[in-house]
Design a protein around this motif. Sequence first.
Motif, PDB file in Angstrom:
ATOM      1  N   LEU A  43      -4.285   6.896   0.681  1.00  0.00           N
ATOM      2  CA  LEU A  43      -3.387   7.538   2.035  1.00  0.00           C
ATOM      3  C   LEU A  43      -3.605   5.810   2.939  1.00  0.00           C
ATOM      4  O   LEU A  43      -4.504   4.840   2.815  1.00  0.00           O
TER       5      LEU A  43
ATOM      6  N   ARG B   5     -12.399  -2.118  -7.604  1.00  0.00           N
ATOM      7  CA  ARG B   5     -12.100  -1.879  -5.839  1.00  0.00           C
ATOM      8  C   ARG B   5     -11.760  -0.447  -6.602  1.00  0.00           C
ATOM      9  O   ARG B   5     -11.738   0.312  -6.840  1.00  0.00           O
TER      10      ARG B   5
ATOM     11  N   LEU C  83     -10.007  -3.586   7.190  1.00  0.00           N
ATOM     12  CA  LEU C  83     -10.414  -2.885   6.634  1.00  0.00           C
ATOM     13  C   LEU C  83     -11.642  -2.664   5.646  1.00  0.00           C
ATOM     14  O   LEU C  83     -12.720  -1.815   5.930  1.00  0.00           O
ATOM     15  N   ARG C  84     -11.196  -3.073   4.638  1.00  0.00           N
ATOM     16  CA  ARG C  84     -12.645  -3.326   3.551  1.00  0.00           C
ATOM     17  C   ARG C  84     -13.624  -4.114   3.785  1.00  0.00           C
ATOM     18  O   ARG C  84     -14.913  -3.524   3.811  1.00  0.00           O
TER      19      ARG C  84
ATOM     20  N   MET D 132      -8.644   5.473   2.917  1.00  0.00           N
ATOM     21  CA  MET D 132      -8.557   4.378   1.678  1.00  0.00           C
ATOM     22  C   MET D 132      -9.197   4.311   0.020  1.00  0.00           C
ATOM     23  O   MET D 132      -8.354   4.211  -0.565  1.00  0.00           O
TER      24      MET D 132
ATOM     25  N   THR E 226      -4.874  -6.618   6.981  1.00  0.00           N
ATOM     26  CA  THR E 226      -5.683  -5.458   7.446  1.00  0.00           C
ATOM     27  C   THR E 226      -5.894  -4.720   6.534  1.00  0.00           C
ATOM     28  O   THR E 226      -6.968  -4.624   6.340  1.00  0.00           O
ATOM     29  N   GLY E 227      -5.628  -4.803   5.114  1.00  0.00           N
ATOM     30  CA  GLY E 227      -6.562  -4.398   3.650  1.00  0.00           C
ATOM     31  C   GLY E 227      -7.824  -5.249   4.068  1.00  0.00           C
ATOM     32  O   GLY E 227      -9.132  -4.667   3.998  1.00  0.00           O
TER      33      GLY E 227
ATOM     34  N   ARG F 132       2.946  -1.259   8.431  1.00  0.00           N
ATOM     35  CA  ARG F 132       3.446  -0.516   6.628  1.00  0.00           C
ATOM     36  C   ARG F 132       3.739   0.703   6.731  1.00  0.00           C
ATOM     37  O   ARG F 132       4.482   1.795   6.217  1.00  0.00           O
TER      38      ARG F 132
ATOM     39  N   GLY G 164      -0.066  -6.665   4.837  1.00  0.00           N
ATOM     40  CA  GLY G 164      -0.151  -4.905   4.511  1.00  0.00           C
ATOM     41  C   GLY G 164      -0.015  -4.522   5.588  1.00  0.00           C
ATOM     42  O   GLY G 164      -0.687  -3.659   5.925  1.00  0.00           O
ATOM     43  N   PHE G 165       0.709  -5.356   6.791  1.00  0.00           N
ATOM     44  CA  PHE G 165       0.738  -4.233   7.706  1.00  0.00           C
ATOM     45  C   PHE G 165       1.733  -5.369   8.159  1.00  0.00           C
ATOM     46  O   PHE G 165       2.217  -6.086   8.385  1.00  0.00           O
TER      47      PHE G 165
ATOM     48  N   VAL H 238      -3.999   4.336   5.986  1.00  0.00           N
ATOM     49  CA  VAL H 238      -5.515   4.458   7.771  1.00  0.00           C
ATOM     50  C   VAL H 238      -4.626   5.582   8.410  1.00  0.00           C
ATOM     51  O   VAL H 238      -3.051   4.754   9.156  1.00  0.00           O
TER      52      VAL H 238
ATOM     53  N   GLN I  43       4.519   1.478  12.946  1.00  0.00           N
ATOM     54  CA  GLN I  43       3.286   0.237  12.987  1.00  0.00           C
ATOM     55  C   GLN I  43       4.284  -0.979  13.492  1.00  0.00           C
ATOM     56  O   GLN I  43       3.706  -2.217  14.339  1.00  0.00           O
TER      57      GLN I  43
ATOM     58  N   ILE J 258      -4.236   1.839  13.320  1.00  0.00           N
ATOM     59  CA  ILE J 258      -3.859   0.310  12.908  1.00  0.00           C
ATOM     60  C   ILE J 258      -3.412  -0.306  13.682  1.00  0.00           C
ATOM     61  O   ILE J 258      -3.466  -1.209  13.800  1.00  0.00           O
TER      62      ILE J 258
HETATM   63  P1  AMP Z   1      -3.853  -2.914   1.110  1.00  0.00           P
HETATM   64  O1  AMP Z   1      -5.241  -4.016   0.691  1.00  0.00           O
HETATM   65  O2  AMP Z   1      -3.143  -3.712   1.716  1.00  0.00           O
HETATM   66  O3  AMP Z   1      -3.666  -3.211  -0.848  1.00  0.00           O
HETATM   67  O4  AMP Z   1      -5.208  -2.374   1.440  1.00  0.00           O
HETATM   68  C1  AMP Z   1      -6.064  -0.764   1.022  1.00  0.00           C
HETATM   69  C2  AMP Z   1      -5.449  -0.224   1.386  1.00  0.00           C
HETATM   70  O5  AMP Z   1      -6.367  -0.009   2.630  1.00  0.00           O
HETATM   71  C3  AMP Z   1      -4.758   0.819   1.719  1.00  0.00           C
HETATM   72  O6  AMP Z   1      -4.433   1.387   0.729  1.00  0.00           O
HETATM   73  C4  AMP Z   1      -4.579   1.582   2.693  1.00  0.00           C
HETATM   74  O7  AMP Z   1      -5.480   3.159   2.745  1.00  0.00           O
HETATM   75  C5  AMP Z   1      -5.666   0.767   4.146  1.00  0.00           C
HETATM   76  N1  AMP Z   1      -5.055  -0.323   5.088  1.00  0.00           N
HETATM   77  C6  AMP Z   1      -4.653  -1.240   4.769  1.00  0.00           C
HETATM   78  N2  AMP Z   1      -3.002  -1.791   5.530  1.00  0.00           N
HETATM   79  C7  AMP Z   1      -3.095  -0.746   5.985  1.00  0.00           C
HETATM   80  C8  AMP Z   1      -1.682  -0.303   7.498  1.00  0.00           C
HETATM   81  N3  AMP Z   1      -1.173  -1.579   7.745  1.00  0.00           N
HETATM   82  N4  AMP Z   1      -0.994   0.612   7.847  1.00  0.00           N
HETATM   83  C9  AMP Z   1      -2.300   2.310   7.447  1.00  0.00           C
HETATM   84  N5  AMP Z   1      -3.359   1.447   6.020  1.00  0.00           N
HETATM   85  C10 AMP Z   1      -3.897   0.608   5.626  1.00  0.00           C
END
Ligand code: AMP
Length: 187
Positions: A57, A133, A35-36, A53, A31-32, A88, A85-86, A59, A92, A64
Amino acid sequence: MDIVLLGPPGSGKGTQGALLADRIGIPRVSTGDLLRSAVSRGTALGRRAQSCMDQGLLVPDDVIIGLIEEVLGLAEAANGVMMDGFPRTLAQAEAVDRALEAQGRRVDHVLNIDVPDRELFRRLSGRAREQGRSDDTPEAIRKRLAVYGEQTAPLVQYYGDRGVLREVRGTGNIDTIAARIAAVLGI
Ligand code: AMP
């Protein structure tokens, strides 16, 4: 096979998830990363996610959960997914259960990659210098680790109660950790 990668930011979930997904032959969904990519393309999803992000915090769950339902419904995901990453949060995790159950599937294994906080902070600070990042600032790193402890760590018990939790020590080199993971999964 449906696998959830738990573990705090910096625990090596991304690296190990990619290796393991290749080995088993299932797609890794992060999911990260999704989202990116949405942030860099400036989509509506990206605009909603960016400020959370950047501050480290989560999302909001409603955003999600929509994403989770979408990816778990894709044809490429039909034979299993490596979830990086999910989920979380508990909400979810319940959404993942519902989406899988609708297809007669369930979470088969949850890998909890354990790395001490000091080592996590050191790794994340190193990554900040290498990759730049926007959520790898010292303040955002501290926030992300705290958020993990408050909102994501309870999933250890959730999956532990179900008997699908597999604990893995996440220190040492990449190959050593990959071998530990293969051993706990019996593959
Ligand atoms: P990650 O790359 O998995 O560390 O995700 C980077 C950022 O994306 C996190 O710090 C959150 O802000 C957001 N994010 C990623 N996955 C989730 C998720 N499952 N639920 C909520 N926010 C998420």
